[in-house]
Design a protein around this motif. Structure first.
Motif, PDB file in Angstrom:
ATOM      1  N   THR A 134       5.785  63.171  -0.429  1.00 15.98           N
ATOM      2  CA  THR A 134       6.294  63.262   0.848  1.00 15.98           C
ATOM      3  C   THR A 134       7.616  64.341   0.820  1.00 15.98           C
ATOM      4  OG1 THR A 134       6.166  61.099   0.912  1.00 15.98           O
ATOM      5  CG2 THR A 134       7.807  62.036   2.441  1.00 15.98           C
ATOM      6  N   ARG A 135       7.492  65.236   1.871  1.00 16.59           N
ATOM      7  CA  ARG A 135       8.421  66.215   2.035  1.00 16.59           C
ATOM      8  C   ARG A 135       9.578  65.677   3.031  1.00 16.59           C
ATOM      9  NH1 ARG A 135       8.536  70.793  -0.713  1.00 16.59           N
ATOM     10  NH2 ARG A 135       8.872  71.966   1.092  1.00 16.59           N
ATOM     11  N   VAL A 136      10.930  65.872   2.355  1.00 14.82           N
ATOM     12  CA  VAL A 136      12.015  65.377   3.042  1.00 14.82           C
ATOM     13  C   VAL A 136      13.033  66.537   3.040  1.00 14.82           C
ATOM     14  CG1 VAL A 136      11.565  63.062   2.506  1.00 14.82           C
ATOM     15  CG2 VAL A 136      13.107  64.395   0.903  1.00 14.82           C
ATOM     16  N   SER A 137      14.216  66.291   4.015  1.00 21.08           N
ATOM     17  CA  SER A 137      15.272  67.382   3.942  1.00 21.08           C
ATOM     18  C   SER A 137      15.991  67.079   2.775  1.00 21.08           C
ATOM     19  CB  SER A 137      15.992  66.790   5.197  1.00 21.08           C
ATOM     20  OG  SER A 137      17.379  67.634   5.217  1.00 21.08           O
ATOM     21  N   LYS A 138      16.276  68.423   2.447  1.00 19.02           N
ATOM     22  CA  LYS A 138      17.321  68.370   1.175  1.00 19.02           C
ATOM     23  C   LYS A 138      18.549  67.738   1.397  1.00 19.02           C
ATOM     24  CE  LYS A 138      15.344  72.489  -1.217  1.00 19.02           C
ATOM     25  NZ  LYS A 138      15.945  74.034  -1.674  1.00 19.02           N
ATOM     26  N   SER A 139      19.080  67.234   2.466  1.00 18.99           N
ATOM     27  CA  SER A 139      20.107  66.662   2.904  1.00 18.99           C
ATOM     28  C   SER A 139      20.042  65.140   2.876  1.00 18.99           C
ATOM     29  CB  SER A 139      20.831  67.167   4.180  1.00 18.99           C
ATOM     30  OG  SER A 139      19.957  66.748   5.306  1.00 18.99           O
ATOM     31  N   ASP A 140      18.588  64.419   2.952  1.00 18.23           N
ATOM     32  CA  ASP A 140      18.209  63.288   2.854  1.00 18.23           C
ATOM     33  C   ASP A 140      19.201  62.374   1.817  1.00 18.23           C
ATOM     34  OD1 ASP A 140      15.478  61.462   3.822  1.00 18.23           O
ATOM     35  OD2 ASP A 140      16.344  60.924   1.744  1.00 18.23           O
ATOM     36  N   ASP A 148       9.125  58.443  -3.831  1.00 18.58           N
ATOM     37  CA  ASP A 148       8.871  57.738  -2.433  1.00 18.58           C
ATOM     38  C   ASP A 148       8.115  56.418  -2.616  1.00 18.58           C
ATOM     39  OD1 ASP A 148       7.828  57.020  -0.039  1.00 18.58           O
ATOM     40  OD2 ASP A 148       6.948  59.023   0.422  1.00 18.58           O
ATOM     41  N   PRO A 149       8.914  55.350  -2.279  1.00 13.33           N
ATOM     42  CA  PRO A 149       8.523  53.960  -2.520  1.00 13.33           C
ATOM     43  C   PRO A 149       7.293  53.894  -1.685  1.00 13.33           C
ATOM     44  CG  PRO A 149      10.470  54.170  -1.077  1.00 13.33           C
ATOM     45  CD  PRO A 149      10.388  55.876  -1.528  1.00 13.33           C
ATOM     46  N   GLU A 150       7.100  54.591  -0.422  1.00 17.63           N
ATOM     47  CA  GLU A 150       5.746  54.353   0.012  1.00 17.63           C
ATOM     48  C   GLU A 150       4.358  54.969  -0.648  1.00 17.63           C
ATOM     49  OE1 GLU A 150       5.612  52.255   2.884  1.00 17.63           O
ATOM     50  OE2 GLU A 150       7.809  52.221   2.850  1.00 17.63           O
ATOM     51  N   LYS A 151       4.763  55.840  -1.287  1.00 20.32           N
ATOM     52  CA  LYS A 151       3.443  56.800  -1.743  1.00 20.32           C
ATOM     53  C   LYS A 151       3.772  56.694  -3.457  1.00 20.32           C
ATOM     54  CE  LYS A 151       2.804  59.433   2.125  1.00 20.32           C
ATOM     55  NZ  LYS A 151       2.804  60.812   2.423  1.00 20.32           N
ATOM     56  N   GLY A 152       4.807  56.189  -3.949  1.00 25.94           N
ATOM     57  CA  GLY A 152       5.014  56.574  -5.547  1.00 25.94           C
ATOM     58  C   GLY A 152       4.050  55.574  -6.391  1.00 25.94           C
ATOM     59  N   LYS A 153       2.929  55.891  -6.574  1.00 24.26           N
ATOM     60  CA  LYS A 153       2.120  55.198  -7.380  1.00 24.26           C
ATOM     61  C   LYS A 153       1.869  55.659  -8.602  1.00 24.26           C
ATOM     62  CE  LYS A 153       0.975  52.577  -3.824  1.00 24.26           C
ATOM     63  NZ  LYS A 153       2.191  51.633  -3.334  1.00 24.26           N
ATOM     64  N   LYS A 201      13.560  71.889   2.718  1.00 21.41           N
ATOM     65  CA  LYS A 201      12.920  70.644   2.480  1.00 21.41           C
ATOM     66  C   LYS A 201      12.458  70.668   1.012  1.00 21.41           C
ATOM     67  CE  LYS A 201      11.744  69.293   6.764  1.00 21.41           C
ATOM     68  NZ  LYS A 201      11.690  67.922   7.204  1.00 21.41           N
ATOM     69  N   THR A 202      12.257  69.466   0.370  1.00 20.02           N
ATOM     70  CA  THR A 202      11.824  69.182  -0.809  1.00 20.02           C
ATOM     71  C   THR A 202      10.794  68.050  -1.053  1.00 20.02           C
ATOM     72  OG1 THR A 202      12.601  69.140  -3.265  1.00 20.02           O
ATOM     73  CG2 THR A 202      13.768  67.604  -1.673  1.00 20.02           C
ATOM     74  N   SER A 203      10.135  68.102  -2.019  1.00 19.40           N
ATOM     75  CA  SER A 203       9.112  66.684  -2.163  1.00 19.40           C
ATOM     76  C   SER A 203       9.829  65.933  -3.199  1.00 19.40           C
ATOM     77  CB  SER A 203       7.580  67.429  -2.751  1.00 19.40           C
ATOM     78  OG  SER A 203       7.181  68.322  -1.920  1.00 19.40           O
ATOM     79  N   LEU A 204       9.564  64.719  -2.736  1.00 16.70           N
ATOM     80  CA  LEU A 204       9.731  63.382  -3.539  1.00 16.70           C
ATOM     81  C   LEU A 204       8.360  63.380  -4.593  1.00 16.70           C
ATOM     82  CD1 LEU A 204      10.830  60.809  -0.735  1.00 16.70           C
ATOM     83  CD2 LEU A 204      12.198  62.369  -2.460  1.00 16.70           C
ATOM     84  N   ILE A 205       8.759  62.487  -5.469  1.00 21.83           N
ATOM     85  CA  ILE A 205       7.689  62.213  -6.324  1.00 21.83           C
ATOM     86  C   ILE A 205       6.690  61.081  -5.340  1.00 21.83           C
ATOM     87  CG2 ILE A 205       6.799  60.794  -8.406  1.00 21.83           C
ATOM     88  CD1 ILE A 205       9.493  61.351  -9.568  1.00 21.83           C
TER      89      ILE A 205
END
Length: 182
Positions: free
Chosen positions: A19-25, A74-79, A12-16
């Motif tokens: 948010t944690r997502v799979s490295k294969s996302d 992360d388009p949902e949290k990327g403020k 897993k890795t973090s987006l700006i």
């Protein structure tokens, strides 16, 4: 600060935005490919034939970091404030394409990659750029992706093709055209 964090040890890795997502996302695949492209642009920039193009190639690398940041957000949290892309970035590529295209013979057939190792590096960068563009388009079908990202990657692949032709000319290399069997 240590280089390793161990936070990705389980895939897993973090987006700006956190948010944690799979490295294969697909988002990770898209910005990872932009990073790969940036490395190839560095290789192209390091070729002696491009010594007079160092500034434009560095500018492209800077814009690719911007694209990477946009895709990694992360388009949902990327403020958070991230760098932005402008139409002028695309216009710069178009001016460079037009200048190089005017200086090489007209294109009358498909060109096979190769002719000189420096040109081959540039063709690899062009192909990676096309892959990054396809991945960004795929991501756009699932989540918001800024239109300028896709437009820039599309124009950059055109720029890289024009650069291949210009480098071929400057190196005195043979531009091999495709002759299909019929």
């Amino acid at each position: 600060m240590k280089l390793y964090t161990k936070t990705g040890d389980k895939g897993k890795t973090s987006l700006i935005g956190g948010t944690r997502v799979s490295k294969s996302d697909l988002r990770i695949e898209a910005y990872g490919t932009v990073d790969e492209l940036n490395a190839y642009i560095g290789l192209v920039r390091d070729q002696e034939v491009n010594r007079d193009r160092l500034d434009i190639l560095k500018e492209i690398q800077d814009r690719l970091f911007t694209i990477g940041a946009l895709l990694a957000t992360d388009p949902e949290k990327g403020k958070m404030k991230v760098p932005d892309l402008h139409e002028e970035d695309i216009a710069l590529l178009e001016r460079e394409i037009d200048t190089m295209t005017a200086q090489v013979p007209p294109l009358r057939a498909f060109v096979l990659p190769g002719g000189h190792v420096s040109v081959s590096f540039c063709h690899v960068a062009r192909c990676v750029c096309r892959r990054a563009e396809r991945l960004a388009i795929g991501l756009q079908q699932e989540a918001p992706v800024e239109e300028l990202v896709i437009k820039y990657l599309n124009r950059l692949s055109d720029y890289l093709f024009a650069l291949c032709r210009k480098m071929t000319q400057e190196l005195g290399a043979e531009e091999v055209t495709w002759k299909p069997r019929v």
